[in-house]
Design a protein around this motif. Structure first.
Motif, PDB file in Angstrom:
ATOM      1  N   GLU A 185      10.424 -36.043   9.500  1.00  0.00           N
ATOM      2  CA  GLU A 185       9.441 -36.938  10.095  1.00  0.00           C
ATOM      3  C   GLU A 185       8.046 -36.740   9.511  1.00  0.00           C
ATOM      4  O   GLU A 185       7.055 -37.250  10.043  1.00  0.00           O
ATOM      5  N   ALA A 186       7.947 -36.000   8.393  1.00  0.00           N
ATOM      6  CA  ALA A 186       6.653 -35.560   7.874  1.00  0.00           C
ATOM      7  C   ALA A 186       5.838 -36.665   7.213  1.00  0.00           C
ATOM      8  O   ALA A 186       4.627 -36.510   7.033  1.00  0.00           O
ATOM      9  N   MET A 187       6.475 -37.785   6.833  1.00  0.00           N
ATOM     10  CA  MET A 187       5.756 -38.837   6.102  1.00  0.00           C
ATOM     11  C   MET A 187       5.947 -40.194   6.781  1.00  0.00           C
ATOM     12  O   MET A 187       6.548 -41.109   6.211  1.00  0.00           O
ATOM     13  N   PRO A 188       5.455 -40.368   8.004  1.00  0.00           N
ATOM     14  CA  PRO A 188       5.621 -41.654   8.697  1.00  0.00           C
ATOM     15  C   PRO A 188       4.806 -42.761   8.029  1.00  0.00           C
ATOM     16  O   PRO A 188       3.745 -42.505   7.447  1.00  0.00           O
ATOM     17  N   VAL A 189       5.313 -43.974   8.105  1.00  0.00           N
ATOM     18  CA  VAL A 189       4.579 -45.147   7.621  1.00  0.00           C
ATOM     19  C   VAL A 189       4.117 -46.011   8.788  1.00  0.00           C
ATOM     20  O   VAL A 189       3.465 -47.038   8.589  1.00  0.00           O
ATOM     21  N   ALA A 190       4.457 -45.600  10.010  1.00  0.00           N
ATOM     22  CA  ALA A 190       4.079 -46.348  11.209  1.00  0.00           C
ATOM     23  C   ALA A 190       3.989 -45.369  12.376  1.00  0.00           C
ATOM     24  O   ALA A 190       4.382 -44.205  12.269  1.00  0.00           O
ATOM     25  N   ASP A 191       3.467 -45.861  13.502  1.00  0.00           N
ATOM     26  CA  ASP A 191       3.286 -45.043  14.698  1.00  0.00           C
ATOM     27  C   ASP A 191       4.626 -44.845  15.403  1.00  0.00           C
ATOM     28  O   ASP A 191       5.317 -45.823  15.729  1.00  0.00           O
ATOM     29  N   ASN A 192       5.003 -43.602  15.647  1.00  0.00           N
ATOM     30  CA  ASN A 192       6.272 -43.314  16.317  1.00  0.00           C
ATOM     31  C   ASN A 192       6.263 -43.599  17.817  1.00  0.00           C
ATOM     32  O   ASN A 192       7.264 -43.367  18.493  1.00  0.00           O
ATOM     33  N   SER A 193       5.142 -44.082  18.347  1.00  0.00           N
ATOM     34  CA  SER A 193       5.071 -44.345  19.784  1.00  0.00           C
ATOM     35  C   SER A 193       5.743 -45.655  20.175  1.00  0.00           C
ATOM     36  O   SER A 193       5.929 -45.927  21.356  1.00  0.00           O
TER      37      SER A 193
END
Length: 211
Positions: A185-193
């Protein structure tokens, strides 16, 4: 008898660096039944406009010679008349060292690295790209959302990257051309919420290491 609602979708295809408009081929797949809804070519200015039934989850792929292909999936909701179509701004990256693309139509079972049947079309397109460009070496990067522990997500993303590599080697791509890495999960491209953000973070990235 009421007809099924239909919306219009328009797209413009350009070079991600120069903004030059590109004539490209495109394909829309109904992910529910894995049937091709439309397969066609843009006009010379890189534009397309077409009607599609609403309420369906579509996979979109856009291809142009000399470029990495574009991958996305989306739910076409609501009604978009021809005067206000659902718009897609599609930017393609050239095939050169350091460039990358995200594959959003590669699917796995939840908390698993088992590839689903819906992934075959996208992975076959990646196979064709490697066959057409026999000198390139790629990294297959696995990414997850933030569900689960950091350690588990790192392991799971690595297994998913290996599953993609195995698909390609079974079809004849040399293993030396395929590097794999799990990023968790270290390189998200969007908000995980949000569910949409988590969906975008669950992806497979392809990066050209050498050409």
């Amino acid at each position: 008898i009421r007809p099924d609602p239909v919306s219009y979708i328009e797209g413009t295809v350009t070079d991600s660096q120069t903004g030059m408009r590109l004539q490209a081929s495109y394909e829309l797949i109904n992910l529910s039944n894995r049937q091709t809804a439309i397969k066609s070519v843009t006009d010379t200015r890189g534009n397309f406009l077409l009607p599609l039934p609403s309420g369906i989850n579509y996979g979109l792929n856009v291809m142009c010679d000399g470029y990495l292909f574009y991958s996305e999936h989306f739910m076409l909701e609501g009604e978009h008349p021809v005067s206000q179509p659902y718009a897609k701004d599609i930017k393609l990256n050239r095939i050169r060292e350091g460039e990358s693309m995200s594959l959003y139509n590669v699917f796995f079972n939840t908390d698993s690295w088992e590839l689903l049947d819906e992934s075959v079309s996208e992975l076959s397109r990646l196979y064709d790209l490697l066959v057409s460009n026999p000198d390139i070496v790629i990294e297959i990067g696995g990414h997850t959302d933030s569900s689960g522990s950091d350690e588990h997500n790192l392991w799971l993303s690595g297994q998913r990257a290996l599953a993609v590599s195995d698909f390609l080697t079974r079809r004849g791509i040399e293993a030396s051309r395929l590097k794999t890495k799990g990023y968790g999960e270290a390189m998200p491209v969007a908000d995980n919420s949000s569910e949409e953000g988590m969906r975008r973070n669950r992806r497979t990235d392809i990066t050209i290491i050498s050409k």
